[in-house]
Enzyme design. Structure first.
Site, PDB file in Angstrom:
ATOM      1  N   ARG A  77      98.486  64.290  10.802  1.00 38.19           N
ATOM      2  CA  ARG A  77      98.821  65.126   9.649  1.00 38.19           C
ATOM      3  C   ARG A  77      99.154  66.537  10.149  1.00 38.19           C
ATOM      4  O   ARG A  77      98.308  67.184  10.760  1.00 38.19           O
ATOM      5  CB  ARG A  77      97.635  65.186   8.676  1.00 38.19           C
ATOM      6  CG  ARG A  77      97.835  66.165   7.556  1.00 38.19           C
ATOM      7  CD  ARG A  77      96.677  66.196   6.553  1.00 38.19           C
ATOM      8  NE  ARG A  77      96.948  67.196   5.546  1.00 38.19           N
ATOM      9  CZ  ARG A  77      96.186  68.264   5.309  1.00 38.19           C
ATOM     10  NH1 ARG A  77      95.068  68.462   5.959  1.00 38.19           N
ATOM     11  NH2 ARG A  77      96.541  69.142   4.394  1.00 38.19           N
ATOM     12  N   HIS A 121     101.136  74.525   3.721  1.00 36.39           N
ATOM     13  CA  HIS A 121      99.791  74.852   4.203  1.00 36.39           C
ATOM     14  C   HIS A 121      99.750  76.370   4.406  1.00 36.39           C
ATOM     15  O   HIS A 121      99.550  76.852   5.520  1.00 36.39           O
ATOM     16  CB  HIS A 121      99.482  74.069   5.484  1.00 36.39           C
ATOM     17  CG  HIS A 121      98.019  73.969   5.822  1.00 36.39           C
ATOM     18  ND1 HIS A 121      97.382  72.772   6.084  1.00 36.39           N
ATOM     19  CD2 HIS A 121      97.064  74.911   5.952  1.00 36.39           C
ATOM     20  CE1 HIS A 121      96.099  72.986   6.368  1.00 36.39           C
ATOM     21  NE2 HIS A 121      95.877  74.288   6.293  1.00 36.39           N
ATOM     22  N   GLU A 166      95.055  72.399  -0.275  1.00 40.84           N
ATOM     23  CA  GLU A 166      94.018  73.281  -0.823  1.00 40.84           C
ATOM     24  C   GLU A 166      94.561  74.421  -1.684  1.00 40.84           C
ATOM     25  O   GLU A 166      94.457  75.598  -1.308  1.00 40.84           O
ATOM     26  CB  GLU A 166      93.165  73.853   0.318  1.00 40.84           C
ATOM     27  CG  GLU A 166      92.530  72.804   1.201  1.00 40.84           C
ATOM     28  CD  GLU A 166      91.543  73.397   2.220  1.00 40.84           C
ATOM     29  OE1 GLU A 166      91.476  74.625   2.366  1.00 40.84           O
ATOM     30  OE2 GLU A 166      90.806  72.608   2.841  1.00 40.84           O
ATOM     31  N   ASN A 299      89.730  67.350   1.268  1.00 38.09           N
ATOM     32  CA  ASN A 299      89.204  68.081   2.426  1.00 38.09           C
ATOM     33  C   ASN A 299      87.755  68.408   2.128  1.00 38.09           C
ATOM     34  O   ASN A 299      87.445  69.035   1.098  1.00 38.09           O
ATOM     35  CB  ASN A 299      89.972  69.389   2.655  1.00 38.09           C
ATOM     36  CG  ASN A 299      91.375  69.141   3.184  1.00 38.09           C
ATOM     37  OD1 ASN A 299      91.772  67.994   3.427  1.00 38.09           O
ATOM     38  ND2 ASN A 299      92.127  70.208   3.365  1.00 38.09           N
ATOM     39  N   TYR A 301      84.167  70.027   3.706  1.00 39.26           N
ATOM     40  CA  TYR A 301      83.465  70.754   4.772  1.00 39.26           C
ATOM     41  C   TYR A 301      81.978  70.948   4.477  1.00 39.26           C
ATOM     42  O   TYR A 301      81.149  70.806   5.358  1.00 39.26           O
ATOM     43  CB  TYR A 301      84.129  72.107   5.049  1.00 39.26           C
ATOM     44  CG  TYR A 301      85.433  71.931   5.787  1.00 39.26           C
ATOM     45  CD1 TYR A 301      85.442  71.747   7.166  1.00 39.26           C
ATOM     46  CD2 TYR A 301      86.653  71.884   5.099  1.00 39.26           C
ATOM     47  CE1 TYR A 301      86.630  71.543   7.856  1.00 39.26           C
ATOM     48  CE2 TYR A 301      87.844  71.683   5.787  1.00 39.26           C
ATOM     49  CZ  TYR A 301      87.831  71.514   7.165  1.00 39.26           C
ATOM     50  OH  TYR A 301      88.999  71.298   7.841  1.00 39.26           O
ATOM     51  N   GLU A 361      90.919  66.278   5.724  1.00 38.68           N
ATOM     52  CA  GLU A 361      90.290  67.188   6.691  1.00 38.68           C
ATOM     53  C   GLU A 361      88.785  67.045   6.604  1.00 38.68           C
ATOM     54  O   GLU A 361      88.221  66.927   5.500  1.00 38.68           O
ATOM     55  CB  GLU A 361      90.621  68.668   6.404  1.00 38.68           C
ATOM     56  CG  GLU A 361      91.992  69.105   6.804  1.00 38.68           C
ATOM     57  CD  GLU A 361      92.243  70.577   6.485  1.00 38.68           C
ATOM     58  OE1 GLU A 361      91.300  71.389   6.521  1.00 38.68           O
ATOM     59  OE2 GLU A 361      93.403  70.897   6.185  1.00 38.68           O
TER      60      GLU A 361
END
Ligand code: FCB
Length: 457
Positions: A77, A121, A166, A299, A301, A361
């Site tokens: 990606r 991005h 995002e 994504n 985290y 991600e």
């Protein structure tokens, strides 16, 4: 010995983004992006660094593709820099910029690696920011011909497309908190930016499908649990607001529910929206945003623990403050919380019903470098991946349509306002010599990719 075998067609990969790795910021007609401008504004980036050179991937992509091949990477990606393709944001298309991505895609296919292209991005052409950037509807309009140019050129070889990465970060970090480019601190503009980002996603979807029959297209959101710090009603309300700001504001419209009413009320009450609410919405906007996607990119985290006194609306601050129980923290200051990945995937699956999800991600920042023998023994990153992959596996067992997982990141790179000090790569980069050294985590993931399972040892 392995456990946690994944479904046969599960897609494994690694991820990067254009500004963070490419460098060559003035090469072959690339225009200026908001990150060039922001990074060169004194005081904005912790170590004063910028992406002019980064990992020099623009010139070293062949080596990087070979590296991926040597690590058994099945899918990659990457993102496309809008100012390389349309330097002024709208108007003339720069063929040399497209040539670069065309060469990259050819090299990937040659190596047997499936390309997943992200169209945005965060590197908006500065020329569009000069007109107001994402807070203006005209930026969403300019996105469409850019997407058309890219898919026209690459759509014969790339089938997997992500419109945006995002949009919460692009709108809220960029225009509300101002810690990302373009560095604006104006919540009303941030809310408008969020709508225009989502709108441009909705408008891009049919363009991708028209130019690339057989395309699989979707959007990537950053998501995570928001937990109240205590049982108090005030903390619960703060967690509701934080969840609305971070998760629901993007999930709800993408899945056809419009913007969450409680959040519109909060924003009106805070003076960030007029009494009429989301008056910038025009007929057809919500339908466009809700265009059924082939997948949702997630994504993940960390989680956030929210308490009420962290809601200084007047200070334009998002009420996010991590007060989690002291456990493991990465060098970003992010808590290591693998169950949050399972919780996030299950929540999206049960409440929104996407056709498919990819973890686009997931990763961690530890600065472990080569030891005397040249080995990068990043045991904490290996543990991070092992635990998160188990959490992902559990979500699949619990019925979530998780179809793939991309580790962030292929290599250490420019971590935005945190500069080069934060290292998320499974491959170490020496920025002076540009030497790449696969870390232990790369060897671990190479085994995962080859076995389609998480090794238990
Ligand atoms: C995500 C971004 C990515 C990278 C990681 C650490 O929010 O999409 O570019 O910076 O965080």
């Amino acid at each position: 010995m392995t456990d946690h075998a994944f479904p046969n067609d599960f897609v494994w990969g690694v991820a990067t983004s254009s500004y963070q790795i490419e460098g060559a910021a003035q090469t072959d007609g690339r225009g200026e992006s908001i990150w060039d401008r922001f990074a060169k504004t004194p005081g904005k980036v912790i170590d004063g660094s910028n992406g002019d050179v980064a990992c020099d991937h623009y010139h070293r992509f062949a080596e990087d593709v070979a590296l991926m091949k040597s690590l058994n990477v099945p899918a990659y990606r990457f993102s496309i820099a809008w100012p390389r393709v349309v330097p002024e944001g709208r108007g003339a298309v720069n063929q040399k910029g497209l040539d670069f991505y065309s060469r990259l895609v050819d090299a990937l296919l040659e190596a047997g690696i499936r390309p997943f292209a992200t169209l945005y991005h965060w590197d908006l052409p500065q020329a569009l920011e000069d007109e107001g950037g994402w807070s203006r509807r005209s930026t969403a309009e300019a996105f469409v011909p850019y997407v058309e140019a890219v898919v026209d050129r690459l759509g014969d070889r790339v089938s997997d497309w992500i419109t945006h990465n995002e949009p919460w970060c692009a709108s809220m970090l960029g225009y509300e908190r101002g810690i990302h480019a373009p560095g604006v601190v104006d919540k009303a503009r941030a809310i408008a930016a969020s709508h225009h980002l989502l709108l441009s996603h909705g408008w891009a979807m049919p363009v991708i499908r028209a130019k690339c029959p057989g395309a699989r297209a979707g959007i990537t959101l950053n998501l995570g649990p928001m937990l109240p710090a205590s049982d108090s009603a005030a903390d619960h309300d703060a967690a509701r607001h934080a969840d609305g700001h971070f998760n629901r504001w993007f999930l709800d419209p993408v899945f056809g529910r419009g913007y969450p009413e409680d959040m519109v009320r909060d924003y009106v009450a805070g003076g960030f929206l007029p009494a009429g609410g989301m008056t910038m919405i025009e007929p057809g906007d919500l339908e466009a945003i809700a265009t059924r996607a082939d997948f949702l990119g997630v994504n993940y985290y960390n989680r956030s623990i929210i308490r009420s006194e962290a809601i200084p609306e007047e200070a334009n601050e998002t009420p996010v403050r991590a007060l989690g129980p002291e456990r493991d923290w990465t060098e970003m200051g992010w808590e290591v919380y693998p169950p949050g990945l399972h919780q996030t995937l299950m929540r999206v699956h049960l409440h929104y019903g996407p056709r498919k999800m990819y973890v686009t991600e997931n990763g961690c920042s530890y600065s472990t470098g080569p030891n005397a023998e040249g080995r990068v023994a990043d045991a904490r990153r290996v543990a991070f991946f092992r635990e998160h992959l188990r959490a992902a596996h559990r979500a699949i067992s619990d019925g979530a349509p998780l179809a793939g997982y991309f580790a962030w990141s292929l290599m250490d790179n420019y971590e935005w306002e945190r500069g080069y000090g934060q290292r998320f790569g499974i491959v170490h980069v020496d920025y002076d010599s540009q030497v790449r050294t696969p870390k232990d985590s790369a060897a671990f993931l190479a085994r995962v990719f080859a076995q389609n399972a998480v090794p238990s040892d």
